[in-house]
Design an enzyme around this catalytic site. Structure first.
Site, PDB file in Angstrom:
ATOM      1  N   GLU A 187      28.329  45.492  36.640  1.00 12.17           N
ATOM      2  CA  GLU A 187      27.337  44.805  37.467  1.00 12.17           C
ATOM      3  C   GLU A 187      26.308  45.776  38.011  1.00 12.17           C
ATOM      4  O   GLU A 187      25.107  45.490  38.016  1.00 12.17           O
ATOM      5  CB  GLU A 187      28.012  44.060  38.621  1.00 12.17           C
ATOM      6  CG  GLU A 187      27.020  43.279  39.464  1.00 12.17           C
ATOM      7  CD  GLU A 187      27.638  42.659  40.707  1.00 12.17           C
ATOM      8  OE1 GLU A 187      26.930  42.576  41.736  1.00 12.17           O
ATOM      9  OE2 GLU A 187      28.814  42.248  40.651  1.00 12.17           O
ATOM     10  N   CYS A 288      27.885  38.269  48.326  1.00 13.33           N
ATOM     11  CA  CYS A 288      28.351  37.041  47.688  1.00 13.33           C
ATOM     12  C   CYS A 288      29.232  36.253  48.649  1.00 13.33           C
ATOM     13  O   CYS A 288      30.147  36.799  49.265  1.00 13.33           O
ATOM     14  CB  CYS A 288      29.125  37.409  46.424  1.00 13.33           C
ATOM     15  SG  CYS A 288      30.139  36.101  45.750  1.00 13.33           S
ATOM     16  N   SER A 318      36.716  45.059  40.885  1.00 11.32           N
ATOM     17  CA  SER A 318      36.296  45.654  42.150  1.00 11.32           C
ATOM     18  C   SER A 318      36.701  44.801  43.337  1.00 11.32           C
ATOM     19  O   SER A 318      37.223  45.306  44.335  1.00 11.32           O
ATOM     20  CB  SER A 318      34.776  45.855  42.141  1.00 11.32           C
ATOM     21  OG  SER A 318      34.322  46.349  43.378  1.00 11.32           O
ATOM     22  N   ASN A 319      36.500  43.485  43.259  1.00 12.48           N
ATOM     23  CA  ASN A 319      36.801  42.645  44.423  1.00 12.48           C
ATOM     24  C   ASN A 319      38.298  42.620  44.709  1.00 12.48           C
ATOM     25  O   ASN A 319      38.715  42.550  45.861  1.00 12.48           O
ATOM     26  CB  ASN A 319      36.231  41.237  44.228  1.00 12.48           C
ATOM     27  CG  ASN A 319      37.024  40.375  43.270  1.00 12.48           C
ATOM     28  OD1 ASN A 319      37.964  39.682  43.668  1.00 12.48           O
ATOM     29  ND2 ASN A 319      36.673  40.400  41.991  1.00 12.48           N
TER      30      ASN A 319
END
Length: 398
Positions: A187, A288, A318-319
């Site tokens: 991303e 987000c 990552s999240n």
């Protein structure tokens, strides 16, 4: 390059699709069978709690598939249905979840190979169908595929596209984009390709180094050594840190992104004063909603009394990693696993501690009454969470 003009041109191409193919009803059954769970639905209805004998499971009140991920996966399934005979590629994993990507491989969807960190598009031919994943693709990749005459199916999450619009605004105003993200994450690579001048900072520590340099406290040589692989070509810290806008990889820790934004606002205020602040700093809002909701739910869960935490999601997610960080920061025994099979019948668990390699811990589930907190990243299907809970139940019965 005028990336905005390129996007506009691409969006008008008859070989580009970002809205699906109107086949949602045709793929709904396959998606439900592969990813949804009646057990998880029941646990949600029961206050996100399940008790089975000595085991109590507490689910975070927001976890698993977000809207952007659901959309990307559904579009991938629709693409296969719409193009039953064509070769279909994905420029990377559709999302960071091994089970979902395995399902797509079973549907004869091909994945672009990566050699030495570089994607090999040599096998992609004119007329092939190429899916862009939920976290997007670089401008250069889109150009290549468009020029090659591929059919492009763009599943990029709208929240990611919003960040691209933000850095394009920075570029238009000759501002440097400070991107809070992981420099090699897909991303962030995509976002930086839409930016003009940019600098990627991993965390608050790196942001403070940049802020110190702006205020004349840093050394140019050591600064460039630290950030040489995290900045745009020709980046000059003495020239390019006078006008800043902040953006982020959408899956970063919300609280840290906000603190980094405040840090640079204070820094530019200190250097240029309140009258000229707006000429040197652009405020931002690219966090987000789904990432924020899952992090907030995790903070609520760790405030409860849990004996241990299981965090489910891809190791390159990552999240998911940031959810694990929240549990670890509270001193809770926490185990990040990517599949249910990491929990073994001998009561051991193969997991990935923060910043470390996979390791095996014996005597994973303690004896006696035990409360296990569970959450999962935005790329993890409910069906995977169900299978984890089933394994915990089996262990508790032994």
């Amino acid at each position: 390059m005028d990336t905005h003009a390129f996007k506009r041109s691409l969006h008008h191409s008859d070989r580009y699709n970002r809205r699906g193919f109107g086949r949602a009803d045709e793929v709904a059954g396959s998606l439900e069978q592969a990813y949804q769970s009646s057990l998880i639905g029941s646990i949600r209805d029961n206050g996100y709690s399940l008790t089975h004998g000595r085991l109590k499971v507490r689910l975070a009140e927001a976890f698993g598939f977000c809207w952007g991920v659901e959309r990307a996966v559904a579009m991938a399934y629709e693409t296969r249905r719409h193009y039953p005979q064509e070769r279909i590629w994905i420029t990377n994993e559709i999302i960071h979840n091994p089970s979902v990507n395995d399902h797509l491989r079973e549907m004869d969807v091909l994945f672009i190979s990566v050699e030495g960190g570089v994607k090999d598009f040599s096998g992609v031919a004119t007329g092939d169908v190429v899916i862009l994943p939920a976290f997007g693709a670089t401008v250069q990749e889109m150009q290549l595929l468009n020029e090659r005459g591929c059919h492009i199916v763009d599943t990029t999450c709208p929240w990611v596209s919003k960040v691209w619009t933000t850095v394009e605004k920075h570029k238009k105003q000759s501002f440097t984009s400070i991107i809070h993200g992981k420099v090699k994450h897909e991303e962030t690579l995509a976002t930086s390709s839409f930016a003009g001048t940019y600098l990627v900072v991993l965390d608050l520590e790196e942001a403070r180094l940049v802020a110190d340099y702006i205020l004349g406290k840093g050394n140019r040589e050591s600064f460039m050594e630290r950030f040489s692989k995290a900045c745009s070509p020709g980046f000059d810290p003495d020239r390019d840190l006078e006008h800043l806008g902040v953006a982020n990889q959408t899956t970063m820790l919300k609280s840290e992104t906000e603190e980094i934004g405040r840090l640079f606002e204070r820094t530019m205020l200190s250097k240029y004063g309140p009258t000229d602040l707006n000429e040197h700093f652009l405020a931002f809002n690219t966090i987000c909603d789904a990432t924020q909701e899952r992090q907030d739910a995790m903070f609520s869960l760790v405030d409860e009394t849990v004996d241990l935490m299981v965090v489910i999601g891809g190791y390159n997610s990552s999240n998911t990693t940031h959810l694990q960080e929240i549990a670890v920061s509270r001193g809770i025994r926490s185990f990040h696993i990517d599949t249910p099979e990491r929990i073994h019948t001998d009561n051991s668990i193969e997991h990935k501690p923060l910043g470390e390699e996979l390791t095996v811990e014996e005597l994973f589930l303690p004896s006696g009454p035990v409360t296990v907190g569970i959450t999962s990243g935005a790329s993890t299907p409910d069906r995977v969470v169900e299978h984890v809970i089933q394994r915990l139940i089996a262990l508790s019965e032994n």
